[in-house]
Write an enzyme that holds these catalytic residues in place. Structure first.
Site, PDB file in Angstrom:
ATOM      1  N   CYS A 977       0.833  -1.204   0.000  1.00 16.46           N
ATOM      2  CA  CYS A 977       0.000   0.000   0.000  1.00 16.46           C
ATOM      3  C   CYS A 977       0.867   1.253   0.000  1.00 16.46           C
ATOM      4  CB  CYS A 977      -0.894   0.049   1.241  1.00 16.46           C
ATOM      5  SG  CYS A 977      -1.830  -1.444   1.587  1.00 16.46           S
ATOM      6  N   CYS A 978       0.419   2.241  -0.730  1.00 19.15           N
ATOM      7  CA  CYS A 978       0.924   3.599  -0.558  1.00 19.15           C
ATOM      8  C   CYS A 978      -0.286   4.514  -0.623  1.00 19.15           C
ATOM      9  CB  CYS A 978       1.980   3.949  -1.607  1.00 19.15           C
ATOM     10  SG  CYS A 978       1.389   3.997  -3.313  1.00 19.15           S
ATOM     11  N   LYS A 979      -0.096   5.762  -0.921  1.00 22.23           N
ATOM     12  CA  LYS A 979      -1.209   6.705  -0.894  1.00 22.23           C
ATOM     13  C   LYS A 979      -2.326   6.283  -1.841  1.00 22.23           C
ATOM     14  CE  LYS A 979      -2.140  11.659  -1.468  1.00 22.23           C
ATOM     15  NZ  LYS A 979      -1.515  12.972  -1.730  1.00 22.23           N
TER      16      LYS A 979
END
Length: 1060
Positions: A977-979
């Site tokens: 996950c990232c933004k």
């Protein structure tokens, strides 16, 4: 303007003096030159006349006036100031000449000049032509298979359609036809020119004359024998037959960096194709699909010829790709030493469903859609080929799970509101408080109902793009949720699947992060509640959670007891001894669960508080001192004592009769004992073998009728009625007392409490959608692994989240949201049942803090499960989160900010991982780990992870690599996950894939970076970027990438400014 057109001075003067009708635009402008050092000459007012790409700067407005200067508007750009007060534009020249500052009299005049100047050059004209061509091509591409079929009689079409192409029943992501390309002996336009080539693929359908541009390969640099990485795939619904013609056109590109917008290979995604600027035609060739499919070697070697069919410029090889087959020959028979070759071979392919049973596909097809697939061949360290298939699919669960959850929230909140209304008569202070709470709760309930209605209207794609993460109507939907799968087929190892779920960090983007995320907001909320004074009664979060649990147990167990009591009476009516025994056993067990659910001090204290909140309450004389009641070992409430914080805020009345609740509660057990005694006596009379000694052991029951000679039903009916009445009395009191506890929680901090609940629901919804998708995918791929199935029901599954958020600015709030959302997943359990219909989508039951996900399997898949799972055993998951920021904002946080949030999250989750490993080693035999993994490996990895987490090292991405490796060795579910799961996530996922190929499948060391660049430039992740922002560029710039760890930087030409 025609490049062949030439003007001398006299012609230019004559042109400048032409009538106004001959010019595109004319008017007064203030003009000056701006030099590179920032110096400029004072603007002077000039009469300007624009003709084509020629801008004449006149000496004055007279007709006979000559131009003082001529500006040729080529290789320049127009910079327009966006501020409404600005009335100027700047001409910037690529040649390095000084910029020209142009100032108009008004904003509208300025905008008019900006448009006219922008459309003046020849490049703009070419772009207009190109746009028209693109529009025509898009119209052709939108033809459906039926429209193409009309050009052929149905009988003829059936005869032309090869069974391999049209007769097979295709799965969700299985292509109909695909091939790969390579060229040899290409002829360069000039002797010393190093070719940078790509192939454009166009399709000519049977019965049509015009061609449709379909796809393009990547550019291969510096060789006359390019082996193209990207092949061509036609999806199952594409109308293609043996008579379909494929035209291959080879181009030479002068500058690869200009080639940032080539046509997508996906038919359903439109993107601007390459322009003709900066490229030159080398040659073309055409073949029929049937010729390739029926060729003996299933390969065609075609001559590349000029447009007139005369001169030859080399050859192009077209190879038909068969699914599931990999060459076993030596890798060195194909040259890999040519400069510019990025990897051995790439072509798009189907998903690797042959690794599992075809009958498993309905489940996979129910939750996945719109797959994008690629295939690569890389050399191994022993000069063999390995085949690597990459697949990315979006999930239908992105919208299904939020809708299921919101429906449950609505039911739960409606039930809570009704329970608050049923509290009965309250004193004015409490009644006003209740009315205020109900009003706010009704408003929030309306919000959930509207949100569900909006989601119900959604049609089209099954994923939320990164551009939509701030949309209010999509708050509950996870961002950019996809399955990223890699299937590896290597010569000496078993075929292996590697799955990662990629999704944007669960966070409430629409609500924003100005005041932080959930972790900070919850701590602040709890501190404020403690200081609310005595207007409300303070109950700790543990107590309010317990109250919700008690209410849930009431709603579940009361109808269950009633049902079992009815079954008991039905068995008695039919005079069935065995059935009577079984019914009594179920009734006893359920009633015992019911009684145990109320062994809690919280109910007693809440009853007291509610008693004092009644209008004009009358207090009774004390019977037993409060301290003695709490310390009495005979009281069952001591089994699970609950410490209530700030008990001084809870009313104490020495005259309150606490024994009244004890009597009501004890009557349930007495009623059940009466039923048990009566059933024993009825069965004793029916079976003379019962001894006298057994009869003497029966408990004395004062209410049991002495005359048992009558009908069984008549004897048991009044006793079951009494039991139901006693349970009803307990339920009424307990439900009101627990509703009163929840009233305090809500009333202490309206509307902040409801807004926090909403934010938590939003974050949890996003997290749960990803979890359910990952669970189903893991179950599908490991269904035939007995060790995994044993682990599933014995220990549960580890779910490892890799976070790439920084601890700076808004991403701190995102990380706080994400940490709470993932922690809340600990309360989720799964149950696997056999599907009774074709609907295989999961069903959610339960309430906030306690959800059960029902996963439905087709009959043949369900038969593979162990008996424990078939019988409905609840399956646990253990979510853990490790986060390491890698971008330039993390650099700022490490040097000038605070990274304590990341450190705390990693340390806390390390302990959770160690606890899971302890349970795993205690309950699972060692041979349940995959054959090439050992217990010592896991111990070493855990120790290494511990050291890295406690080390003060900046951007320590080794934490991510170790955690991912441990997760895979423990048969876990992987998340990245990232933004928005688009850019940083793509870098991480591709690095993980190539690292696996290197460490587990002997990828040749010289091909690691080449394989990494290939996956990032031509693989599924760049397609993910295209899906999200309609642009094939990672949203990085050069300055940002300087702060990234080395292996997290994309290849040149794949990044740039993009609207995310």
């Amino acid at each position: 303007m025609n490049s062949q057109m030439r003007y001398n001075a006299k012609e230019l003067v004559s042109l400048a003096r032409s009538p106004s009708s001959c010019f595109d635009k004319e008017g007064d402008l203030k003009i000056c030159r701006v030099f590179r050092d920032g110096k400029f000459i004072e603007p002077r007012e000039t009469w300007c006349r624009l003709k084509g790409n020629l801008l004449f700067l006149m000496k004055n407005k007279t007709k006979s006036c000559e131009p003082s200067e001529l500006v040729i508007l080529e290789r320049c750009c127009i910079v327009e100031f966006k501020n409404k007060a600005d009335v100027a534009v700047v001409l910037k020249f690529q040649s390095g000449e000084p910029d020209i500052y142009l100032e108009a009299a008004s904003r509208s005049d300025c905008e008019s000049w900006a448009v006219a100047l922008g459309e003046a050059n020849s490049e703009s004209l070419c772009n207009k032509i190109q746009q028209l061509q693109t529009l025509i091509m898009e119209i052709k591409e939108e033809r459906t298979a039926d429209e193409v079929q009309q050009f052929l009689p149905s009988a003829q079409a059936e005869s032309l359609a090869d069974p391999k192409l049209a007769g097979l029943k295709k799965t969700l992501c299985e292509p109909k036809f695909e091939f790969s390309l390579g060229c040899k002996d290409l002829v360069a336009p000039t002797r010393d020119r190093k070719l940078n080539t790509f192939v454009q693929i166009t399709v000519v359908h049977p019965g049509e004359q015009n061609s449709t541009r379909y796809a393009s390969t990547e550019i291969v640099e510096g060789t006359r024998d390019p082996l193209f990485l990207t092949g061509v795939t036609f999806p199952p619904d594409y109308p293609i037959y043996e008579e379909t013609k494929i035209k291959l056109t080879v181009y030479d590109v002068k500058d690869k960096s200009q080639d940032t917008g080539r046509a997508s290979t996906l038919v359903d995604q439109k993107e601007s194709p390459r322009t003709d600027i900066g490229r030159s035609f080398l040659g073309c060739a055409t073949f029929k699909v049937g010729d390739l499919v029926k060729s003996k070697e299933q390969q065609l070697t075609l001559s590349l010829r000029s447009l007139d069919g005369g001169k030859t410029f080399g050859t192009i090889e077209v190879s038909f790709v068969k699914m599931g087959e990999t060459e076993d020959g030596e890798a060195d028979h194909i040259t890999t030493d040519v400069k510019g070759q990025k990897c051995a071979l790439v072509h798009e392919c189907t998903s690797p469903e042959n690794i599992s049973s075809k009958e498993n596909l309905p489940l996979l097809n129910a939750v996945l859609k719109n797959p994008i697939c690629k295939l690569y061949r890389f050399p191994t360290s022993d000069n063999k080929w390995m085949c690597v298939r990459e697949q990315m699919s979006e999930s239908t669960l992105s919208f299904h799970i939020p809708k299921e959850l919101i429906s449950l929230h609505i039911k739960e909140d409606m039930r809570r509101n009704q329970e608050l209304k049923e509290l009965g008569e309250l004193a004015p202070h409490w009644d006003n408080m209740r009315n205020s709470v109900i009003t706010h709760c009704d408003q929030m309930l309306t919000f959930y109902q509207n949100m569900l209605a909006e989601l119900g209207k959604h049609t089209g794609s099954s994923f939320k793009s990164s551009c939509s993460k701030g949309e209010k109507t999509l708050e509950f939907v996870p961002i950019n949720l996809h399955l990223q799968r890699m299937y590896v087929h290597s010569p000496r190892l078993k075929d292996v699947l590697y799955d990662v779920i990629t999704v944007g960090a669960p966070a409430a983007h629409f609500q924003g992060f100005k005041n932080g995320g959930l972790q900070k907001l919850l701590n602040k909320f709890e501190a404020e509640r403690r200081n609310t004074g005595y207007q409300c009664i303070y109950y700790s979060p543990e107590n309010t959670t317990k109250a919700k649990e008690v209410l849930s147990n009431i709603n579940h167990l009361q109808p269950l007891i009633s049902s079992h009591a009815d079954l008991l009476l039905n068995s008695a009516r039919q005079h069935l001894p065995d059935s009577l025994k079984n019914s009594l056993k179920m009734l006893s067990e359920t009633t015992e669960l019911f009684v145990h659910a109320f062994k809690d001090q919280l109910i007693r204290s809440a009853l007291l508080a509610l008693y004092t909140a009644r209008p004009g309450c009358v207090l009774k004389k004390p019977t037993v001192p409060r301290s003695n009641v709490e310390d009495n070992s005979d009281q069952p409430i001591q089994d699970h004592p609950v410490q209530i914080k700030r008990q001084d805020s809870i009313p104490h009345h020495s005259e309150y009769d606490e024994e009244e609740w004890d009597r009501v509660w004890a009557n349930v057990g007495k009623s059940l004992n009466c039923i048990i005694a009566m059933v024993d006596r009825l069965l004793e009379k029916d079976s003379p073998s019962i001894t006298k000694e057994n009869e003497n052991d029966l408990p004395p029951v004062e209410h049991v009728a002495t005359n048992i000679s009558g009908d069984w039903y008549e004897q048991l009916y009044p006793l079951t009625v009494t039991l139901k009445d006693c349970i009803g009395e307990v339920v009424t009191r307990a439900k009101q007392s627990m509703s009163f506890v929840l009233l305090q929680e809500l009333a202490c901090s309206l509307p902040q409490c409801l807004m926090l609940t909403l934010r938590r629901d939003i974050v949890f919804s996003q997290a749960l959608a990803g979890l359910v998708c990952g669970f189903i995918i893991k179950l599908h791929s490991s269904l035939r692994d007995p060790g995994f199935l044993q682990q599933l029901h014995t220990v549960g599954l580890i779910v490892q989240y890799e976070g790439l958020l920084s601890t700076y600015s808004e991403e701190i709030g995102m990380l706080e949201d994400m940490a709470v959302g993932i922690s809340d997943l600990q309360k989720v359990m799964f149950k696997i049942t056999e599907a009774k219909s074709d609907d295989l989508l999961p069903v959610i039951t339960g309430r906030r803090g306690h959800y059960v996900i029902d996963i439905k399997l087709p009959e043949k898949m369900f038969e593979l499960l162990p008996q424990e799972i078939k019988e409905g055993k609840l399956l646990h998951v253990y979510p853990i989160l490790f986060n390491v920021g890698i971008n330039e904002q993390q650099t700022l946080a490490e040097r000038f900010g605070d990274t304590s949030l990341q450190e705390n999250v990693n340390q806390e989750n390390l302990e959770l991982l160690k606890e899971y490993y302890r349970l795993f080693t205690e309950k699972m035999p060692p041979d349940c780990l995959p054959h090439f993994q050992e217990q010592n490996d896991l111990k070493r990895l855990l120790e290494n992870l511990h050291q890295n987490i406690h080390a003060k090292k900046r951007k320590n991405v080794e934490i991510m690599w170790l955690a991912a490796t441990i997760c895979r060795k423990l048969n876990g579910i992987r998340f990245t996950c990232c933004k928005s799961a688009k850019d940083r996530t793509s870098m991480s996922v591709t690095l993980e894939q190539c690292s696996i190929l290197r460490d587990e499948h002997q990828l040749h060391k010289d091909f690691f970076i080449r394989a990494l660049d290939c996956m990032r430039r031509e693989g599924c992740r760049i397609e993910n970027v295209l899906k999200n922002i309609k642009c094939r560029k990672y949203a990085f710039n050069m300055i940002q990438l300087m702060a990234f760890p080395k292996y997290y930087r994309p290849p040149e030409g794949t990044y740039g400014k993009a609207d995310t």
